[in-house]
Write an enzyme that holds these catalytic residues in place. Structure first.
Site, PDB file in Angstrom:
ATOM      1  N   LYS A 159       0.831  -1.215   0.000  1.00 18.29           N
ATOM      2  CA  LYS A 159       0.000   0.000   0.000  1.00 18.29           C
ATOM      3  C   LYS A 159       0.867   1.267   0.000  1.00 18.29           C
ATOM      4  O   LYS A 159       0.622   2.194  -0.754  1.00 18.29           O
ATOM      5  CB  LYS A 159      -0.928   0.025   1.238  1.00 18.29           C
ATOM      6  N   ARG A 191      11.862  -5.585   4.511  1.00 18.60           N
ATOM      7  CA  ARG A 191      11.656  -4.202   4.078  1.00 18.60           C
ATOM      8  C   ARG A 191      12.351  -3.155   4.938  1.00 18.60           C
ATOM      9  O   ARG A 191      12.567  -3.343   6.129  1.00 18.60           O
ATOM     10  CB  ARG A 191      10.165  -3.895   3.935  1.00 18.60           C
ATOM     11  N   ARG A 194      11.220  -0.811  10.583  1.00 17.80           N
ATOM     12  CA  ARG A 194      10.182  -0.627  11.600  1.00 17.80           C
ATOM     13  C   ARG A 194      10.318  -1.641  12.714  1.00 17.80           C
ATOM     14  O   ARG A 194      10.544  -2.825  12.458  1.00 17.80           O
ATOM     15  CB  ARG A 194       8.803  -0.750  10.948  1.00 17.80           C
ATOM     16  N   ARG A 242      -0.598  -8.627  13.593  1.00 16.34           N
ATOM     17  CA  ARG A 242      -1.142  -7.641  12.651  1.00 16.34           C
ATOM     18  C   ARG A 242      -1.983  -8.336  11.579  1.00 16.34           C
ATOM     19  O   ARG A 242      -3.021  -7.824  11.159  1.00 16.34           O
ATOM     20  CB  ARG A 242       0.003  -6.836  12.010  1.00 16.34           C
ATOM     21  N   ARG A 244      -9.604   0.717   8.971  1.00 16.08           N
ATOM     22  CA  ARG A 244      -9.253  -0.662   9.309  1.00 16.08           C
ATOM     23  C   ARG A 244     -10.374  -1.374  10.052  1.00 16.08           C
ATOM     24  O   ARG A 244     -10.235  -2.550  10.381  1.00 16.08           O
ATOM     25  CB  ARG A 244      -8.006  -0.678  10.189  1.00 16.08           C
TER      26      ARG A 244
HETATM   27  P1  AMP Z   1       0.754   0.520   9.249  1.00 17.36           P
HETATM   28  O1  AMP Z   1       1.906   1.431   9.050  1.00 17.36           O
HETATM   29  O2  AMP Z   1      -0.441   0.914   8.432  1.00 17.36           O
HETATM   30  O3  AMP Z   1       1.110  -0.932   9.078  1.00 17.36           O
HETATM   31  O4  AMP Z   1       0.294   0.696  10.785  1.00 17.36           O
HETATM   32  C1  AMP Z   1       1.168   0.400  11.858  1.00 17.36           C
HETATM   33  C2  AMP Z   1       0.366   0.233  13.139  1.00 17.36           C
HETATM   34  O5  AMP Z   1      -0.312   1.458  13.447  1.00 17.36           O
HETATM   35  C3  AMP Z   1      -0.731  -0.808  13.100  1.00 17.36           C
HETATM   36  O6  AMP Z   1      -0.227  -2.118  13.379  1.00 17.36           O
HETATM   37  C4  AMP Z   1      -1.673  -0.307  14.186  1.00 17.36           C
HETATM   38  O7  AMP Z   1      -1.156  -0.580  15.482  1.00 17.36           O
HETATM   39  C5  AMP Z   1      -1.602   1.191  13.982  1.00 17.36           C
HETATM   40  N1  AMP Z   1      -2.604   1.683  13.000  1.00 17.36           N
HETATM   41  C6  AMP Z   1      -2.352   2.258  11.795  1.00 17.36           C
HETATM   42  N2  AMP Z   1      -3.490   2.609  11.174  1.00 17.36           N
HETATM   43  C7  AMP Z   1      -4.495   2.240  12.003  1.00 17.36           C
HETATM   44  C8  AMP Z   1      -5.923   2.305  11.917  1.00 17.36           C
HETATM   45  N3  AMP Z   1      -6.542   2.825  10.841  1.00 17.36           N
HETATM   46  N4  AMP Z   1      -6.646   1.828  12.966  1.00 17.36           N
HETATM   47  C9  AMP Z   1      -6.040   1.319  14.052  1.00 17.36           C
HETATM   48  N5  AMP Z   1      -4.705   1.197  14.191  1.00 17.36           N
HETATM   49  C10 AMP Z   1      -3.934   1.654  13.184  1.00 17.36           C
END
Ligand code: AMP
Length: 214
Positions: free
Chosen positions: A13, A126, A160, A171, A87
């Site tokens: 994404k 990554r 990360r 996740r 989400r």
């Molecule tokens: P990402 O970078 O999108 O993989 O997000 C990293 C982490 O941020 C996720 O594992 C969640 O803990 C939190 N997070 C990001 N976006 C959301 C969302 N829309 N709702 C809830 N938690 C989120």
């Protein structure tokens, strides 16, 4: 044009959002990036979300909806790319309301389909550039040999802390339990386009462009 990129962690994404920012002058709204910024800044909200993110759990709907609400009031340019948001079904409903308040529409929801094995491989390999956010992969797109980002020249390679196998498993579970129902929701709304996310970056880019230009 406002779109959602939907898919499990590691589906690509962020990479594809970067391409759309460049090719269509769109604005990427990544709640993950916003939360990581809050964490790095040491703000109160950052402290609240740090443990939740490290475990790979979802942050509360109120927090992420608040983050998106703020951004929607700013510059719109070529439209918004929602990356990692919504989400949950509650977030999807909130997004519909927020867009309506701004007289905006949701024009497409693009699902990036990738199998779980590929996800684990992608995520553990990554890294991103701390300077410009360009995404690299140890196997398919390694850092240039001189250690400088090909796009901005930064030498700040970031990995990360939640890109480890335990957190990733959680996740993925969160994705299947709470986010994947959104596929049905947007399909029923006639907004879903599914794209094979397993091809190389340019193939996926072309498939997304075709879906958006339909
Ligand atoms: P990402 O970078 O999108 O993989 O997000 C990293 C982490 O941020 C996720 O594992 C969640 O803990 C939190 N997070 C990001 N976006 C959301 C969302 N829309 N709702 C809830 N938690 C989120």
């Amino acid at each position: 044009m406002n779109i959602i990129l939907l898919g499990p962690p590691g589906a690509g994404k962020g990479t594809q959002a970067h391409h759309l920012v460049e090719s269509r002058d769109m604005i990427q709204l990544s709640t993950g990036d916003m939360l990581r910024e809050a964490k790095d800044s040491g703000s109160e909200m950052g402290r609240i979300v740090a443990d939740v993110m490290a475990r790979g759990d979802l942050v509360t709907d109120d927090i992420v909806i608040g983050l998106i609400r703020e951004k929607l009031q700013g510059n719109k340019q070529g439209g918004f790319i929602f990356d990692g948001f919504p989400r949950t079904l509650a977030q999807a409903d909130a997004l519909a309301d927020l867009l309506e308040e701004q007289d905006e529409t949701l024009d497409a929801v693009v699902e990036l389909r990738v199998d779980d094995e590929a996800l684990v491989e992608r995520i553990t390999a990554r890294s991103t550039c701390g300077g410009c956010g360009e995404v690299y992969n140890d196997i398919t797109k390694p850092w240039p040999a001189d250690g400088k980002c090909a796009k901005c020249g930064s030498t700040d390679i970031k990995r990360r802390s939640d890109d480890n196998e335990d957190s990733l498993r959680n996740r993925l579970m969160e994705y299947y339990k709470k986010t994947s129902p959104l596929l049905g929701y947007y399909y029923a709304n006639g907004q879903l386009a599914s794209v094979d996310g397993l091809g190389d970056i340019d193939e996926v880019k072309a498939a997304i462009a075709a879906a958006l230009d339909k």
